[in-house]
Design a protein around this motif. Structure first.
Motif, PDB file in Angstrom:
ATOM      1  N   GLU A  64      -7.707   7.852  -1.241  1.00  0.00           N
ATOM      2  CA  GLU A  64      -8.561   6.853  -1.877  1.00  0.00           C
ATOM      3  C   GLU A  64      -9.917   7.437  -2.256  1.00  0.00           C
ATOM      4  O   GLU A  64     -10.564   6.949  -3.193  1.00  0.00           O
ATOM      5  CB  GLU A  64      -8.757   5.660  -0.939  1.00  0.00           C
ATOM      6  CG  GLU A  64      -7.542   4.760  -0.810  1.00  0.00           C
ATOM      7  CD  GLU A  64      -7.279   3.967  -2.073  1.00  0.00           C
ATOM      8  OE1 GLU A  64      -8.172   3.229  -2.529  1.00  0.00           O
ATOM      9  OE2 GLU A  64      -6.171   4.110  -2.631  1.00  0.00           O
ATOM     10  N   LYS A  71       1.589   1.506  -3.972  1.00  0.00           N
ATOM     11  CA  LYS A  71       0.569   2.398  -4.536  1.00  0.00           C
ATOM     12  C   LYS A  71       0.827   3.851  -4.159  1.00  0.00           C
ATOM     13  O   LYS A  71       0.540   4.776  -4.934  1.00  0.00           O
ATOM     14  CB  LYS A  71      -0.816   1.967  -4.035  1.00  0.00           C
ATOM     15  CG  LYS A  71      -1.969   2.723  -4.695  1.00  0.00           C
ATOM     16  CD  LYS A  71      -3.316   2.143  -4.271  1.00  0.00           C
ATOM     17  CE  LYS A  71      -4.456   2.838  -5.007  1.00  0.00           C
ATOM     18  NZ  LYS A  71      -5.777   2.266  -4.626  1.00  0.00           N
ATOM     19  N   PHE A 104      -3.089  -1.269   6.980  1.00  0.00           N
ATOM     20  CA  PHE A 104      -2.603  -1.297   5.599  1.00  0.00           C
ATOM     21  C   PHE A 104      -1.186  -1.876   5.601  1.00  0.00           C
ATOM     22  O   PHE A 104      -0.519  -1.940   6.632  1.00  0.00           O
ATOM     23  CB  PHE A 104      -2.607   0.113   4.989  1.00  0.00           C
ATOM     24  CG  PHE A 104      -1.917   1.154   5.825  1.00  0.00           C
ATOM     25  CD1 PHE A 104      -0.530   1.275   5.821  1.00  0.00           C
ATOM     26  CD2 PHE A 104      -2.647   2.007   6.646  1.00  0.00           C
ATOM     27  CE1 PHE A 104       0.113   2.226   6.602  1.00  0.00           C
ATOM     28  CE2 PHE A 104      -2.015   2.960   7.438  1.00  0.00           C
ATOM     29  CZ  PHE A 104      -0.635   3.067   7.417  1.00  0.00           C
ATOM     30  N   ASP A 143       0.813  -1.215   0.000  1.00  0.00           N
ATOM     31  CA  ASP A 143       0.000   0.000   0.000  1.00  0.00           C
ATOM     32  C   ASP A 143       0.852   1.272   0.000  1.00  0.00           C
ATOM     33  O   ASP A 143       0.583   2.208  -0.752  1.00  0.00           O
ATOM     34  CB  ASP A 143      -0.935   0.016   1.222  1.00  0.00           C
ATOM     35  CG  ASP A 143      -1.981  -1.074   1.163  1.00  0.00           C
ATOM     36  OD1 ASP A 143      -2.537  -1.291   0.070  1.00  0.00           O
ATOM     37  OD2 ASP A 143      -2.229  -1.724   2.188  1.00  0.00           O
TER      38      ASP A 143
END
Length: 294
Positions: free
Chosen positions: A111, A87, A30, A2
């Motif tokens: 997000e 990400k 995460f 993540d």
């Protein structure tokens, strides 16, 4: 993965350890990894950190990378950025600590809006005051003039004169800004693929503003998110008010590089000459005044 968190260490053992502890001491919903990039400290701090976090290294939570020479903040961060596929990438200063669920909040906010390319949180100093650099406008000719002449200090609540540090805006609200501070900058990996790495011509100032300029120019949003917070021990490793001449030089050299890169072709030679004169005459004055500090 993540998020990859990148911390550059340069002779800041205690601060770097404190920053890492503020991350790994918390439970996170995460996946994350930490890159500690040492900028050729040569003081034993890197080796001590490796020993302290040997278990985390074994568990692949922390990756230690040693640079053979100090080529600057941008260069060190780029080493880690080139290795990660996460990400999100977080640039985090070694002299900061993560407060509560700051990282979770920031990721969730990113997000919620896929157009956000970079996000900064509320950055406070140890005394509780806002680190004004955490939300800024780009230093164009007008904005820089108001700052260098002191008008921004005299009229902080003015939208015109207080534009550089956005002092006319509520620090407890969330909004889109031009630029963030490299002490905490969460960037989407797709954004980095789009606009490229940090510009290594900047040694330790200006690379964050330049990155934000390129991010925004490519159509991504840059957000100041006040619901998440870190503490920034700005200059915490130096009790002296006297600055190293090299740091003063690099600060003003960064101004020169940024202006030359993004604004020079937008203005006349007269304006450009005035700007360069302003930058380097101010540098000379700062260098002179620094001689009398203790």
């Amino acid at each position: 993965m993540d998020i990859s968190i990148i911390i550059v260490n340069y002779r800041t053992y205690n601060l770097t350890k404190q920053a890492i502890d503020s991350i790994i001491d918390k439970e996170h919903p995460f996946n994350y990894e930490i890159y500690v990039v040492d900028n050729a400290s040569n003081d034993g701090s890197f080796e001590k950190l490796q020993k302290d976090f040997s278990k985390e290294v074994t568990d692949s939570l922390i990756k230690f990378i040693a640079s053979t020479e100090n080529k600057g903040f941008a260069y060190a961060n780029n080493i880690a950025i080139n290795q990660t596929t996460a990400k999100y990438v977080l640039l985090l200063n070694s002299d900061t600590i993560i407060v509560d669920d700051c990282l979770e909040k920031c990721i969730n906010f990113m997000e919620s809006d896929k157009d956000i390319g970079a996000l900064g949180c509320k950055v406070v100093l140890p005394d509780g005051n806002l680190d004004k650099a955490c939300r800024r406008s780009f230093p164009d000719v007008d904005v820089s003039f108001y700052r260098m002449t002191g008008l921004s200090h005299l009229f902080p609540n003015s939208k015109r004169f207080g534009s550089y540090n956005l002092t006319y805006l509520d620090e407890n609200k969330t909004y889109e800004v031009d630029s963030l501070v490299g002490a905490f900058m969460l960037v989407r990996h797709n954004t980095i693929k789009d606009i490229g790495l940090l510009d290594e011509s900047f040694f330790m100032y200006g690379e964050d503003i330049d990155w934000c300029y390129r991010i925004k120019s490519s159509g991504w949003k840059i957000m100041y998110y006040s619901d998440a917070k870190i503490v920034h021990y700005k200059g915490g490793s130096n009790n002296s008010k006297k600055q190293k001449p090299k740091l003063i030089y690099e600060f003003y050299r960064a101004m020169d590089i940024f202006y030359n890169k993004h604004y020079k072709n937008k203005h006349s030679w007269i304006t450009n000459s005035a700007v360069y004169l302003g930058i380097w005459s101010t540098y000379s004055l700062k260098l002179f005044l620094n001689l009398f500090k203790k």
